[in-house]
Write a protein that holds these residues in place. Sequence first.
Motif, PDB file in Angstrom:
ATOM      1  N   GLU A  48     -16.428 124.365 -11.557  1.00 24.22           N
ATOM      2  CA  GLU A  48     -17.678 124.098 -10.838  1.00 24.22           C
ATOM      3  C   GLU A  48     -17.575 122.767 -10.100  1.00 24.22           C
ATOM      4  N   ILE A  49     -17.765 122.802  -8.800  1.00 23.24           N
ATOM      5  CA  ILE A  49     -17.777 121.580  -7.997  1.00 23.24           C
ATOM      6  C   ILE A  49     -19.225 121.069  -8.017  1.00 23.24           C
ATOM      7  N   VAL A  50     -19.462 119.923  -8.660  1.00 23.29           N
ATOM      8  CA  VAL A  50     -20.825 119.398  -8.789  1.00 23.29           C
ATOM      9  C   VAL A  50     -21.177 118.399  -7.692  1.00 23.29           C
ATOM     10  N   ALA A  51     -20.163 117.873  -7.007  1.00 25.99           N
ATOM     11  CA  ALA A  51     -20.419 116.922  -5.923  1.00 25.99           C
ATOM     12  C   ALA A  51     -19.185 116.823  -5.045  1.00 25.99           C
ATOM     13  N   TYR A  52     -19.429 116.551  -3.757  1.00 21.25           N
ATOM     14  CA  TYR A  52     -18.348 116.353  -2.798  1.00 21.25           C
ATOM     15  C   TYR A  52     -18.852 115.326  -1.787  1.00 21.25           C
ATOM     16  N   GLN A  53     -18.231 114.154  -1.784  1.00 23.06           N
ATOM     17  CA  GLN A  53     -18.671 113.064  -0.920  1.00 23.06           C
ATOM     18  C   GLN A  53     -17.516 112.570  -0.055  1.00 23.06           C
ATOM     19  N   ILE A  54     -17.825 112.170   1.166  1.00 18.64           N
ATOM     20  CA  ILE A  54     -16.859 111.524   2.058  1.00 18.64           C
ATOM     21  C   ILE A  54     -17.414 110.144   2.351  1.00 18.64           C
ATOM     22  N   ILE A  55     -16.647 109.132   1.983  1.00 22.02           N
ATOM     23  CA  ILE A  55     -17.122 107.753   2.132  1.00 22.02           C
ATOM     24  C   ILE A  55     -16.072 106.903   2.844  1.00 22.02           C
ATOM     25  N   PRO A  56     -16.500 105.788   3.443  1.00 20.94           N
ATOM     26  CA  PRO A  56     -15.516 104.872   4.030  1.00 20.94           C
ATOM     27  C   PRO A  56     -14.731 104.145   2.925  1.00 20.94           C
ATOM     28  N   ASP A  57     -13.648 103.519   3.318  1.00 19.13           N
ATOM     29  CA  ASP A  57     -12.819 102.762   2.375  1.00 19.13           C
ATOM     30  C   ASP A  57     -13.544 101.468   1.998  1.00 19.13           C
ATOM     31  N   ASP A  58     -14.425 101.570   1.013  1.00 16.44           N
ATOM     32  CA  ASP A  58     -15.245 100.443   0.585  1.00 16.44           C
ATOM     33  C   ASP A  58     -15.320 100.462  -0.939  1.00 16.44           C
ATOM     34  N   ALA A  59     -14.859  99.394  -1.580  1.00 20.12           N
ATOM     35  CA  ALA A  59     -14.765  99.356  -3.045  1.00 20.12           C
ATOM     36  C   ALA A  59     -16.127  99.509  -3.719  1.00 20.12           C
ATOM     37  N   ASP A  60     -17.134  98.785  -3.255  1.00 26.60           N
ATOM     38  CA  ASP A  60     -18.459  98.880  -3.876  1.00 26.60           C
ATOM     39  C   ASP A  60     -19.035 100.284  -3.743  1.00 26.60           C
ATOM     40  N   LEU A  61     -18.873 100.879  -2.567  1.00 27.76           N
ATOM     41  CA  LEU A  61     -19.377 102.231  -2.349  1.00 27.76           C
ATOM     42  C   LEU A  61     -18.603 103.241  -3.201  1.00 27.76           C
ATOM     43  N   LEU A  62     -17.308 103.021  -3.382  1.00 32.22           N
ATOM     44  CA  LEU A  62     -16.525 103.915  -4.240  1.00 32.22           C
ATOM     45  C   LEU A  62     -17.037 103.854  -5.675  1.00 32.22           C
ATOM     46  N   LEU A  63     -17.281 102.662  -6.185  1.00 31.21           N
ATOM     47  CA  LEU A  63     -17.808 102.522  -7.553  1.00 31.21           C
ATOM     48  C   LEU A  63     -19.177 103.195  -7.690  1.00 31.21           C
ATOM     49  N   GLU A  64     -20.051 102.989  -6.707  1.00 29.84           N
ATOM     50  CA  GLU A  64     -21.376 103.625  -6.732  1.00 29.84           C
ATOM     51  C   GLU A  64     -21.255 105.148  -6.716  1.00 29.84           C
TER      52      GLU A  64
END
Length: 179
Positions: A60-76
């Motif tokens: 089951e895929i519960v989430a799929y996100q595309i984000i910029p290369d940003d450490a804080d955003l990755l942790l969030e």
Amino acid sequence: MQSKTMTEHKKHSPLHVKVGIITLSDSKSVSSHQEDENFVSSTEDLSGQIIKESLADQHEIVAYQIIPDDADLLLETIEKIRKVGAQIIISTGGTGIGKRDITIETIKPLFDKELNGFGEIFRYETYKELGTGAIMTRATAGVWKETLLVALPGSPNAVQLGMKIIKPELGHLVKHMKQ
């Protein structure tokens, strides 16, 4: 090839697990479209789509996100996906040696336990395919708060290789993280 003991042991592992996917890419995050709170779409994200398609038949895929290369955003994003029930979070991108590649430096400090074997096998298989250029791959995996974090490179071929290695063990890994 698996031993008889390993095959027997895996019989008691969950067949279906909950997975979150994160693509790290400055350019792909700009072209992505939010479908709802947990899912995005982008025709340009081949690597994220490979992960999604390789798992959709069994997990089951519960989430799929595309984000910029940003450490804080990755942790969030990791925390957000964990909170919606992901037992495994697979990321693609940001694992190289360039200035904007922040995935490894961001997630490794989170690890309660690192799965060194995953990175070693990944590099060995890459070496067999590409030669000495394999030294640049920093693919890794580790456990954080009973959640498996897997970091794959951004190239579609690398993602296919990573999924070939990790997919057969997903249920087995979830079983052991809970013990």
